[in-house]
Design a protein around this motif. Structure first.
Motif: not given
Ligand code: ATP
Ligand code: MG
Length: 278
Positions: A62-68, A108
Motif C-alpha cells: 500500500t502506498g507504493s504508487g500503483k494507483s498513481t 478502486q
Molecule cells: N491525489 C493525490 N494527491 C497527493 N498525494 C497522493 C494522491 N494520491 C496518492 N498520493 C500519494 O502517493 C503515494 C502513492 O499512492 P498510491 O495511491 O499510488 O499507492 P497505491 O500503491 O495505489 O496504494 P494502495 O495499495 O493503498 O491503493 C502515497 O504516498 C499517497 O499518499
C-alpha cells in the motif's frame, strides 16, 4: 436523473478515428519523475513497454504508487519528467474523447449515478438491453441485478449507497466491459468481492486475453499470477519484474509477499506432508 452530455458527438460515441483498427495501442512508459505536489516524488524511473493484447499485473505494498501509475496511464496528471505514449503518440496529445474510446478504467472506488442500473451501465452510449445484459453477465453482476426489486430498472441512490462496495465494483466493471475498449486498466477491481465471484470475474476477463490490453493492480497476488509480466512497485519504483515463476525463483519482495498471502495454505501442505513426533 439523466446524465448530462457535455462532450462533442464524436467524443460521446467513443469511437477511435477511421484508422482505429490499424492502430496498435501499445504503451511506452517512461516516467522519470512524477510528483503530485512538485516536491515529493511519488514515482521515479519507471520504464517499460506493454504490447497490445498483453496482460500485465502491477503489485506492491500500500502506498507504493500503483494507483498513481494507472492514473498516469489515463493521463490524469502531467508528468514532470518523462512521458507515456500509446501507439507512438504522447498520451497528453490524445484527445479526451479518443482516450475514452480506447481506455477503460475501473477504479478502486467507482462512481455510481443516481439512476437505474441499466443507465449506470449504459451511461451515454446508445446500448440496447442485450448489450447491457451481456456486459453484466461478463462482470458476474447479472444474477444480483435479477434479485433487485425492478431488475435493471431499479433506481440506485446517489453514490450507489444502496449497493455494497463489491457490487459497485462489478457495476463499474460491467460499464467498462460494455464499451468494448482495447485497453482495460483495473485498479483492485475485484478487491471487495468474495473469492468465488472474483474467480468467475477473472475467468470471464481471461476470455478477453490477447484481444484487449489488460493492466491490473491486484491486492490478491493469485489473481494476476498468469500475467505475461508482473511489475512489483516499491516506494515508487519498479523493484522487480518478471513472470510469476521467474519472481518465485528469486528471493525478493514478490516471493515474500506471495508467501505471506499463502502462508495458511503452505502451512497446511507442510502439516499434511510431515507429522512431527510428539
Ligand atoms: N491525489 C493525490 N494527491 C497527493 N498525494 C497522493 C494522491 N494520491 C496518492 N498520493 C500519494 O502517493 C503515494 C502513492 O499512492 P498510491 O495511491 O499510488 O499507492 P497505491 O500503491 O495505489 O496504494 P494502495 O495499495 O493503498 O491503493 C502515497 O504516498 C499517497 O499518499
Ligand atoms: Mg491504490
Amino acid at each position: 436523473m439523466k446524465i448530462k452530455l457535455q462532450s462533442r458527438s464524436h467524443e460521446r460515441t467513443g469511437h477511435f478515428p477511421r484508422n482505429r483498427r490499424s492502430f496498435s495501442p501499445e504503451y511506452a512508459i517512461d516516467i522519470r519523475r512524477f510528483s503530485y505536489d512538485g516536491k515529493k516524488d511519488v514515482l521515479r524511473d519507471i520504464r517499460f513497454t506493454v504490447e497490445a493484447g498483453a496482460f500485465i499485473g502491477i503489485v506492491g505494498h500500500t502506498g507504493s504508487g500503483k494507483s498513481t501509475l494507472l492514473s498516469l496511464l489515463m493521463n490524469f496528471y502531467p508528468i514532470q519528467e518523462g512521458g507515456i505514449q500509446i501507439g507512438g503518440i504522447p498520451i497528453s496529445r490524445i484527445s479526451r474523447g479518443i482516450r475514452a474510446g480506447l481506455i477503460g478504467f475501473v477504479q478502486q472506488d467507482p462512481f455510481i449515478f443516481a439512476d437505474t442500473v441499466a443507465n449506470n451501465i449504459r451511461m451515454e452510449l446508445p446500448l440496447d438491453q442485450d448489450a447491457i445484459v451481456e456486459a453484466a453477465q461478463q462482470a458476474q453482476l447479472h444474477e444480483m441485478v435479477l434479485g433487485l426489486p425492478h431488475g435493471y430498472d431499479t433506481m440506485l441512490t446517489e453514490q450507489g449507497k444502496s449497493l455494497s462496495a463489491g457490487q459497485r465494483q462489478l457495476l463499474s466493471l460491467a460499464r467498462t466491459l460494455a464499451r468494448k475498449l482495447r485497453i482495460l486498466l483495473l485498479d483492485e477491481a475485484t478487491a471487495n468481492i468474495n473469492s468465488h465471484t472474483e474467480a468467475l470475474v477473472w475467468k470471464s476477463l481471461m476470455t478477453l486475453r490477447s484481444k484487449v490490453t489488460l493492466i491490473a493492480i491486484a491486492h490478491r497476488l493469485g489473481t494476476v499470477k498468469d500475467a505475461d509480466q508482473l511489475y512489483v512497485l516499491h516506494h515508487g519504483h519498479v523493484q522487480q519484474s518478471g513472470t510469476h515463476e521467474e519472481l518465485m525463483a528469486r528471493e525478493g519482495l514478490y516471493k515474500h509477499m506471495y508467501e505471506l498471502q499463502h502462508q495458511g495454505e503452505f502451512q497446511l501442505g507442510w502439516n499434511q506432508g510431515y507429522s512431527p513426533a510428539r
